[in-house]
Enzyme design. Sequence first.
Site, short mmCIF file in Angstrom:
data_model
loop_
_atom_site.label_atom_id
_atom_site.label_comp_id
_atom_site.label_asym_id
_atom_site.label_seq_id
_atom_site.Cartn_x
_atom_site.Cartn_y
_atom_site.Cartn_z
CE LYS A 1 59.98 33.25 17.32
NZ LYS A 1 58.95 33.69 18.21
N GLY B 1 60.69 32.46 22.62
CA GLY B 1 61.16 33.68 22.30
C GLY B 1 60.78 34.81 21.75
N GLY C 1 64.37 38.44 16.03
CA GLY C 1 64.23 37.98 14.42
C GLY C 1 65.15 38.47 13.62
CD GLU D 1 54.42 28.42 2.49
OE1 GLU D 1 52.73 28.24 2.35
OE2 GLU D 1 55.06 27.98 2.11
CB CYS E 1 46.87 31.34 6.42
SG CYS E 1 47.38 30.03 6.10
CD GLU F 1 45.05 36.85 6.96
OE1 GLU F 1 46.57 37.31 7.43
OE2 GLU F 1 45.66 35.80 6.86
P1 NAD Z 1 53.21 37.07 13.07
O1 NAD Z 1 53.64 37.45 12.26
O2 NAD Z 1 52.96 38.31 14.56
O3 NAD Z 1 54.10 35.93 13.60
C1 NAD Z 1 54.32 34.87 13.52
C2 NAD Z 1 55.72 34.00 13.73
O4 NAD Z 1 56.99 35.46 13.70
C3 NAD Z 1 56.10 34.37 15.45
O5 NAD Z 1 56.71 33.12 15.97
C4 NAD Z 1 56.52 35.41 15.63
O6 NAD Z 1 57.69 34.89 16.78
C5 NAD Z 1 57.39 35.58 14.28
N1 NAD Z 1 58.27 37.11 14.44
C6 NAD Z 1 57.79 38.05 14.52
N2 NAD Z 1 58.07 39.67 13.86
C7 NAD Z 1 59.85 38.51 13.84
C8 NAD Z 1 60.09 38.97 12.78
N3 NAD Z 1 60.76 40.82 12.40
N4 NAD Z 1 61.72 37.86 12.95
C9 NAD Z 1 61.24 36.95 13.02
N5 NAD Z 1 60.05 36.21 13.55
C10 NAD Z 1 59.40 37.46 13.77
O7 NAD Z 1 51.69 36.19 12.78
P2 NAD Z 1 51.11 35.91 14.42
O8 NAD Z 1 49.89 37.35 13.75
O9 NAD Z 1 51.42 35.73 15.39
O10 NAD Z 1 50.21 34.92 13.00
C11 NAD Z 1 48.69 34.93 12.55
C12 NAD Z 1 49.40 35.12 11.08
O11 NAD Z 1 49.68 34.23 10.25
C13 NAD Z 1 48.16 35.93 9.72
O12 NAD Z 1 48.53 36.48 8.58
C14 NAD Z 1 48.35 34.86 9.46
O13 NAD Z 1 47.80 34.52 7.65
C15 NAD Z 1 49.36 34.22 8.69
N6 NAD Z 1 49.42 32.27 8.52
C16 NAD Z 1 50.43 32.38 7.33
C17 NAD Z 1 50.18 30.77 6.62
C18 NAD Z 1 50.69 30.13 5.67
O14 NAD Z 1 51.07 28.88 5.29
N7 NAD Z 1 50.29 31.29 4.78
C19 NAD Z 1 49.18 30.37 8.22
C20 NAD Z 1 49.42 30.14 8.99
C21 NAD Z 1 48.93 31.91 9.18
#
Ligand code: NAD
Length: 473
Positions: A170, A201, A207, A245, A279, A379
């Site tokens: 997803k 989605g 989620g 992650e 990240c 962050e």
């Molecule tokens: P986000 O958590 O809002 O979304 C990430 C993904 O999770 C998306 O696909 C989203 O649709 C999904 N999602 C959101 N809520 C969910 C839920 N309740 N259940 C299941 N899935 C859900 O994050 P973002 O704002 O899109 O991305 C940025 C964040 O990601 C930053 O905090 C960054 O540090 C982190 N990040 C971490 C890594 C790593 O490897 N540690 C890599 C890249 C980004």
Amino acid sequence: MIRNTSFFINGQWQQPHSSKTIDVVNPANGQVFATVAAANEKDIDSAIASAKYAFPKWSNSTAPERSDLIHAVADAMQTRIEQFTDVISATMGCPKHLAKDIQVQGSIDAFRKFAELTDVAKSQQNENGIIHAFSPVGVCVLINPWNYPLSQLVGKLGPALAAGCTVVAKPAEQTPLQDFLLAEIFIQIDAPAGIFNVISGIGNEIGPYLCSHPDVSMVSFTGSTTAGIEVAKAAAPSVKRVCQELGGKSPYIIANDADLEPAVRYGVEDVMLNTGQTCNALTRMLVHESQYNEAVNVAKQIAEENKVGAPDSPDVTMGPLSSVKQQERVRSHIKKGISEGATLVTGGVDLPKKLTTGAYVLPTIFADVHSDMVIAQEEIFGPVLCIMSYQTIEQAIEIANDTKYGLSCAVYAKDAESAIEIGRQIRAGQCYVQGSYFNTDAPFGGFKQSGNGREWGIEGLKEYLEVQAFITQ
Ligand code: NAD
């Protein structure tokens, strides 16, 4: 405009049960670039059923069969490098030339490496009469963010397929298209149906259902710490494996015996890469008080070398942020930094000249940042560097560890040995030594609230394996 309102399930395109769609916006101009379907629970059930049906056969495939499949996918990706580059650049804003090298070619090369690890999944180790045998975990749900959308997908899909797992992916709402391109490749190479399924989605809506599904054995999630916690909560009642992650606020210690100019250049360039949406970006630079003013001046000059602009211009080094929402978030943090009393060295809340329609921000540096400031703790996920000063190396280590995160860190000292000695005292999953870079052979993952589990390399593969012990004596 691209219209992709089907899901990839059981090796073919399937019409969704849901009639809801998601508009994918190009952050460089604010226009809708694509429309995709937004899955509902019935769509999730179909995708998971497909992965479940495919699992027994795929998990019993031979290591060479899995290796051949991974190579075949990588070969086909290579022929579509421009297509991957175009959709990634148009949906999350990375300049095309950087997207092509870092986001696409880097992902293809990294994906291919998992072809060499397929035999590990089938191997057995016999130690003192105890045999360790490995089995694939089962059906895996892969949830990814938008900042390196292809790399994050292959960092999960590669080891999952190499281990013999089947997958439902997803992608993030902002960047679904590379997953669908990959699905086209699975059709093109006639891959076994159901080993890879893609649904798009809205994460926080679907989620809970996706992550709690009884037929899913593992969820691998990359994204914010807040969403990662929700994923773990949803997965807990069915005792799934969850690999998280999450976010970071990574420190970078420049020791007072380091070569200052290259050390500062490395740190500034690291933070500005991908418009700061990385990240493991080294967003807190720690400099000895005796070199502080010089470091700030050098950092300013390097940040201002960036050319901010449209992602299709070959000389642009920094594109827009991935969305207007992200732009608002970054600008509000910059305002916060100013109000907290940090010194704005360059950048700020103003929009870059002539770039008022896209989600652009200026490369920004704050000096005189203290650890108790919000900009030193939260962050920002934008091109914003905080420079802090320290008096002793012990104090630098204390500041470095003063964070809820622990994804990465870096140390630049007189040599690698002294840098590693300092790095050993920082609680973070990776340490970049003397200006080194992210490497997909190295295990990647967080301490503390940056997550658990590891991606990439052999450690990344092991996340997708169960160990079974045979006691023979
Ligand atoms: P986000 O958590 O809002 O979304 C990430 C993904 O999770 C998306 O696909 C989203 O649709 C999904 N999602 C959101 N809520 C969910 C839920 N309740 N259940 C299941 N899935 C859900 O994050 P973002 O704002 O899109 O991305 C940025 C964040 O990601 C930053 O905090 C960054 O540090 C982190 N990040 C971490 C890594 C790593 O490897 N540690 C890599 C890249 C980004």
